[in-house]
Design a protein around this motif. Structure first.
Motif, PDB file in Angstrom:
ATOM      1  N   LEU A  28      20.909  44.429  49.828  1.00  0.00           N
ATOM      2  CA  LEU A  28      20.730  43.901  51.199  1.00  0.00           C
ATOM      3  C   LEU A  28      20.508  45.084  52.133  1.00  0.00           C
ATOM      4  O   LEU A  28      21.463  45.635  52.652  1.00  0.00           O
ATOM      5  CB  LEU A  28      21.967  43.129  51.665  1.00  0.00           C
ATOM      6  N   ALA A  30      17.520  47.396  51.685  1.00  0.00           N
ATOM      7  CA  ALA A  30      16.513  48.462  51.561  1.00  0.00           C
ATOM      8  C   ALA A  30      15.822  48.511  50.192  1.00  0.00           C
ATOM      9  O   ALA A  30      14.596  48.637  50.124  1.00  0.00           O
ATOM     10  CB  ALA A  30      17.131  49.820  51.888  1.00  0.00           C
ATOM     11  N   SER A  74      20.677  46.720  61.457  1.00  0.00           N
ATOM     12  CA  SER A  74      19.821  45.697  60.848  1.00  0.00           C
ATOM     13  C   SER A  74      18.630  45.280  61.703  1.00  0.00           C
ATOM     14  O   SER A  74      17.882  44.383  61.342  1.00  0.00           O
ATOM     15  CB  SER A  74      20.627  44.437  60.462  1.00  0.00           C
ATOM     16  N   ASN A  84      13.413  46.239  58.560  1.00  0.00           N
ATOM     17  CA  ASN A  84      13.822  46.381  57.164  1.00  0.00           C
ATOM     18  C   ASN A  84      13.952  45.014  56.504  1.00  0.00           C
ATOM     19  O   ASN A  84      14.676  44.845  55.532  1.00  0.00           O
ATOM     20  CB  ASN A  84      15.151  47.150  57.106  1.00  0.00           C
ATOM     21  N   GLY A 106      20.640  52.495  52.841  1.00  0.00           N
ATOM     22  CA  GLY A 106      19.765  52.608  51.670  1.00  0.00           C
ATOM     23  C   GLY A 106      19.116  53.970  51.532  1.00  0.00           C
ATOM     24  O   GLY A 106      19.164  54.593  50.464  1.00  0.00           O
ATOM     25  N   HIS A 208      28.239  42.243  54.952  1.00  0.00           N
ATOM     26  CA  HIS A 208      26.862  42.574  55.333  1.00  0.00           C
ATOM     27  C   HIS A 208      25.992  41.309  55.322  1.00  0.00           C
ATOM     28  O   HIS A 208      25.200  41.081  56.235  1.00  0.00           O
ATOM     29  CB  HIS A 208      26.309  43.634  54.373  1.00  0.00           C
TER      30      HIS A 208
HETATM   31  C1  MLT Z   1      20.476  49.635  54.870  1.00  0.00           C
HETATM   32  O1  MLT Z   1      19.708  50.319  54.202  1.00  0.00           O
HETATM   33  O2  MLT Z   1      21.331  50.126  55.560  1.00  0.00           O
HETATM   34  C2  MLT Z   1      20.380  48.146  54.835  1.00  0.00           C
HETATM   35  O3  MLT Z   1      19.296  47.772  54.121  1.00  0.00           O
HETATM   36  C3  MLT Z   1      20.610  47.569  56.186  1.00  0.00           C
HETATM   37  C4  MLT Z   1      19.852  46.287  56.464  1.00  0.00           C
HETATM   38  O4  MLT Z   1      20.268  45.221  56.018  1.00  0.00           O
HETATM   39  O5  MLT Z   1      18.840  46.324  57.151  1.00  0.00           O
END
Ligand code: MLT
Length: 250
Positions: A28, A30, A74, A84, A106, A208
């Motif tokens: 979740l 990246a 986010s 993202n 990520g 998250h």
């Molecule tokens: C990240 O890399 O921090 C996540 O993918 C955050 C997100 O959900 O955008």
């Protein structure tokens, strides 16, 4: 055979990754977004550690070929073409482009894995391709490191569950008796036992996942939870993520 799971890149330094094969997971969102972007025809994804670094990298690339992407909390970084959300990385948006990406968790995890022998970018959407490569690595080298991005240097349920799913699938016949695992791998296996194949359930339980739903990204959770929809193997080498193997392009 040896499998180690690290729940966050905090404390992981160069000597920890050097010479090893490392799977990086930020399901979740990246690593899902990267797999989707490459599957949809992006030429490469370049991880950047900060907004400033992303701008610097982009300046050194051909302007027409580059897209800035990334989030903070986010949400798309102001002035960047894309955020993202994997839904934004359609083939119309990304085909032929080099994407410079900076995200909260990520991209720092990817950067922490730099210097490893091989860095594999893993998500549910390309799970089958990752499993196949990891089996090859375990046969060739007998050991694998799984690095979760976590959340703000802390444990994240969704990545740790994904690491457990992967570890479980990779266990040789004879299970844990035939493999050396660290405590992280053992704990992640417990999560895999708890959630089984229910990615979405684990995502919805995670803080998250809940934050993303609150921000209106519920559809992202569903996309991120679907196994094997984007069967490519993104590899991170020489500061860029590319894939030389893809099936079902477009
Ligand atoms: C990240 O890399 O921090 C996540 O993918 C955050 C997100 O959900 O955008």
């Amino acid at each position: 055979v040896k499998i180690d799971v690290f729940f966050t890149p905090a404390g992981v330094s160069q000597p920890d990754v050097q010479g090893r094969s490392v799977v990086v997971i930020d399901v979740l969102r990246a690593t899902t977004t990267i797999a989707v972007a490459l599957h949809n025809g992006a030429r490469a994804v370049v991880p950047a550690g900060s907004t400033e670094e992303a701008l610097r990298i982009a300046q050194n690339l051909e302007r027409d070929d580059v897209l800035l992407a990334g989030e903070r909390r986010s949400t798309r970084i102001p002035g960047f073409a894309l955020g993202n959300s994997p839904h934004e990385f359609s083939s119309d948006a990304v085909r032929g482009k080099t994407i410079v990406l900076t995200t909260t968790n990520g991209t720092p995890a990817l950067i922490a894995a730099q210097g490893a022998r091989e860095v594999i970018v893993a998500a549910a959407v390309n799970f089958g391709a990752v499993i196949e490569r990891c089996r090859g690595i375990l046969e060739e080298r007998g050991e694998l490191m799984i690095l979760c991005a976590g959340r703000e240097r802390q444990f994240a349920l969704e990545d740790s569950f994904a690491a457990g799913r992967l570890t479980k699938v990779l266990l040789p016949e004879g299970g844990l008796r035939k493999v050396q695992v660290n405590d992280g791998a053992l704990a992640s296996l417990e999560l895999a036992r708890h959630y089984g194949e229910r990615w979405l359930r684990a995502f919805r339980a995670s803080s998250h996942g809940q934050a993303l739903v609150e921000l209106g990204f519920g559809a992202d959770l569903r996309l991120c939870a679907e196994e094997n929809t984007h069967m490519i193997l993104p590899l991170y080498a020489d500061r860029r993520i590319t894939t030389n193997r893809s099936t079902n392009q477009g």
